[in-house]
Each structure stands twice: as C-alpha cells, then as structure tokens.
Design an enzyme around this catalytic site. Structure first.
Site, mmCIF file in Angstrom:
data_model
loop_
_atom_site.group_PDB
_atom_site.id
_atom_site.type_symbol
_atom_site.label_atom_id
_atom_site.label_comp_id
_atom_site.label_asym_id
_atom_site.label_seq_id
_atom_site.Cartn_x
_atom_site.Cartn_y
_atom_site.Cartn_z
ATOM 1 N N GLU A 174 14.063 26.025 40.137
ATOM 2 C CA GLU A 174 13.678 25.599 41.485
ATOM 3 C C GLU A 174 14.910 25.444 42.378
ATOM 4 O O GLU A 174 15.324 26.402 43.000
ATOM 5 C CB GLU A 174 12.843 24.316 41.405
ATOM 6 C CG GLU A 174 11.512 24.545 40.682
ATOM 7 C CD GLU A 174 10.603 23.340 40.693
ATOM 8 O OE1 GLU A 174 10.286 22.836 41.783
ATOM 9 O OE2 GLU A 174 10.213 22.881 39.599
ATOM 10 N N MET A 175 15.514 24.265 42.400
ATOM 11 C CA MET A 175 16.677 24.072 43.274
ATOM 12 C C MET A 175 17.996 24.233 42.533
ATOM 13 O O MET A 175 19.039 24.409 43.142
ATOM 14 C CB MET A 175 16.564 22.724 43.977
ATOM 15 C CG MET A 175 15.321 22.671 44.871
ATOM 16 S SD MET A 175 14.935 21.051 45.562
ATOM 17 C CE MET A 175 16.095 20.989 46.918
#
Length: 352
Positions: free
Chosen positions: A143-144
């Site tokens: 994700e991040m």
C-alpha cells in the site's frame, strides 16, 4: 391591495391545500410501520466519539492534512485519499486499489465514509477501530510501503509546520509527534466523515423525504430479510457474516475473511458486513469488487445470502430505496488542505 390580488392569493392557497391533501393521502397509503423502522437509527451527530481519542478542532485539522499527506508513503505519491477519495464518497471505485510499486491489492477497498460506525475495520475485522486501522496501510508494503514507524516519525518531524501542529493537537503529551498520534489524528478526522441522507430525515419523522417507490423498496428490503445484517446507524458494518449462506458465492478472489484473523475453519469466507450508506456511489460491490450495478448486487445478495430470487421490479425498488441512503459529504471535508513544504532533512521519495 386590490381585490384581484386577494383572489390570486386565495386561489394559490386552495391549490396548495389540494396538493397537501393529495400528498397526505399518498403518504397514508404508503406509510411505513414503526416496527419496520426500528431496524434503523438515524445519524444525529457531527462525529462519532472515542473516549480514548478526544475529537478537537486542532486534531481534526491535523488529521485532515495527514489524510491527504503523500509523504506518509515511501514513494511520496500515495495518501489515504488516494484509495479513499473523499470527493468519491471515500472510495477509489476500483475493484482493488493500487499501492506502492503499482501493486494491485488483494481486496476491494471499503469506503471511509461512516466507517466510525463499524464494529471493526477492514473486511476481516483485524483492526478494532479507526485509530488502529490508520496504522496499517502506511506500513503495508503493498500500500504505502513505509518500512518502519521510526522512519515515518522522522520524515514528518523534519517538516517544521507539522511539529507545531502536533504540539497543538496533543498539548498534554511530552512527545506529541509519535506514530500513535499520527494514527489518532487521522482517525479523529475520519470520525467526522458522516453523511446524513434523506433516509435520516425520514427516520426522524419526515415521511415526505422518500418517494412511494423508495418506501416500497424499503418494505421489500425488510420483508426480504436484508435487515438481518444491514441495520443500525450504519445500515451494516455491525456484524460478520459468511458470504454465501444459502447458496455458494463463486469468486476468483483469494481473500478468506475472518479466517485470516482467527485461523478457524468456520471463519472462512466470513466478512464484515459493509455499510449500505452511499452504496449508490461506492461501486464496485462485494469484497472482490466484481459487480458494478446496484440492482445486480441486490439480486445476488438476496440469492446467496437468503435463498430468494427477486424479480426485476423488486430489485429496482430496493435499489431505489438504497439510493435514498446517498448522503451529503461534510463541506469541510471537501476543502483540500494546503500541505507544508519539506524541510532540508526530509527524506526523499523512494520508489524501490
């Protein structure tokens, strides 16, 4: 004032009275019982509180900035808003979200709107609340992509404006800028993302807030058995249920739901029931994001969960009711924050 003026006023009053009488008759014909409405509760507040994370203007403002802050991601490209676009009712409207190094996620990203009403967060319920949920995506490599909490705190702490804002948002703490407080600030902002709709006005006594078609859809929604799972303020989000109770749900998605948390075989394909608020806007549907049309989703759920086959007109009326759950996004949430510039010691974007 002339007699002609009074004649016009009288005629308008008679016309208005006729319309009111007709409307009251129509409402009476399509009235919905109190027992049926007891399945639901309206949104009556501007935020959902957490006794362990007081909601203050300073914390909400900081949380809003961090929600839009791409420097919380390794590449400096992704923010919470990337996958939970507030202008799109807290969704990306993709079957699966795209993260660091263009990784396609394993599951459909749920809306952040009204998520504070959920009994837990994520489809498998692995986070107990929004404060815990906010910690997950930042450190998720798909994700991040940030590697650890320390590097996140160091990057945000290198930006002078943030150091000041954390001190104001957490004035009683010796170290205001921590990873926990990053998550708490984001969660405080998310707790304000409530979207009251026409249905809330209806629940509060305004029978004219719904059309006859929507009222009929509401009756069918309850009669079909949908309120067994979709109830309360969130109209969902309050329980975990197996996907495919009455008939098997066929999907290529490999997510196993609560099993991923508990390890119990009986929890395979058990997922958190999603909220139906703003469901018109939060397509594609289900944990696999495989269905794009609301009427089709209604039919599938009636069949796989309740063993019922709905006619086209029944599904259309239920969908009409569900569209009355489309609410108003808080005006303040739609105003983009101005983010501060990086400092000389702020770590550079890393795409690896």
């Amino acid at each position: 004032m002339t007699m002609k003026f009074f004649e016009k006023i009288t005629a308008l009053a008679i016309a208005a009275a006729s319309v009111l009488t007709f409307s009251q008759t129509a409402i009476a014909e399509m009235s919905v019982s109190k027992e049926l409405l007891d399945n639901f509760k309206p949104i009556t507040a501007g935020a959902v509180p957490n006794k362990d994370n007081a909601i203050t203007p300073e914390k909400v403002m900081l949380g809003k900035m961090l929600f839009h802050e791409p420097r919380l991601s390794k590449s400096g490209l992704f923010s919470c808003n990337t996958c939970h676009n507030l202008a799109a009712f807290g969704m990306s409207n993709l079957p699966s979200d795209i993260g660091h190094k263009w990784t396609i996620g394993p599951i459909n990203g749920p809306t952040v709107m009204n998520a504070a009403y959920n009994t837990a967060q994520f489809w498998n319920g692995r986070a107990k609340d929004l404060e815990e949920q906010a910690k997950g995506p930042i450190l998720n490599p798909a994700e991040m992509g940030m590697s650890d909490e320390a590097s996140i705190v160091k990057r945000i702490g290198s930006i002078a404006v943030y150091a000041e804002l954390f001190a104001k948002a957490f004035p009683q703490e010796k170290e205001p800028l921590t990873y926990n407080n990053i998550a708490r600030a984001i969660a405080a902002f998310e707790r304000t993302l409530l979207t009251p709709s026409r249905f809330d006005a209806f629940l509060s006594g305004n029978e004219a807030a719904l059309t006859d078609k929507e009222k009929n859809g509401l009756k069918l929604f309850v009669a079909t058995g949908c309120t067994a799972c979709h109830n309360g303020v969130g109209i969902g989000g309050g329980s975990f249920q197996k996907m495919g109770v009455a008939n098997q749900y066929k999907t290529a998605n490999k997510a196993k739901g609560r099993f991923e948390v508990t390890g119990k075989n009986e929890d395979i394909n058990v997922f958190k029931v999603p909220t139906l608020r703003n469901i018109e806007m939060t397509y594609p549907y289900f944990h696999d994001g495989s269905v794009w049309q609301l009427e089709e989703a209604v039919k599938i759920m009636a069949f796989v969960q309740l063993g019922k086959k709905l006619a086209d007109n029944e599904a259309a009326d239920i969908a009409a009711f569900l569209k009355s759950l489309t609410g108003t996004i808080p005006e303040e949430a739609l105003k983009l924050p101005v983010l501060p510039p990086s400092g000389k010691d702020t770590s550079r974007p890393d795409f690896k």
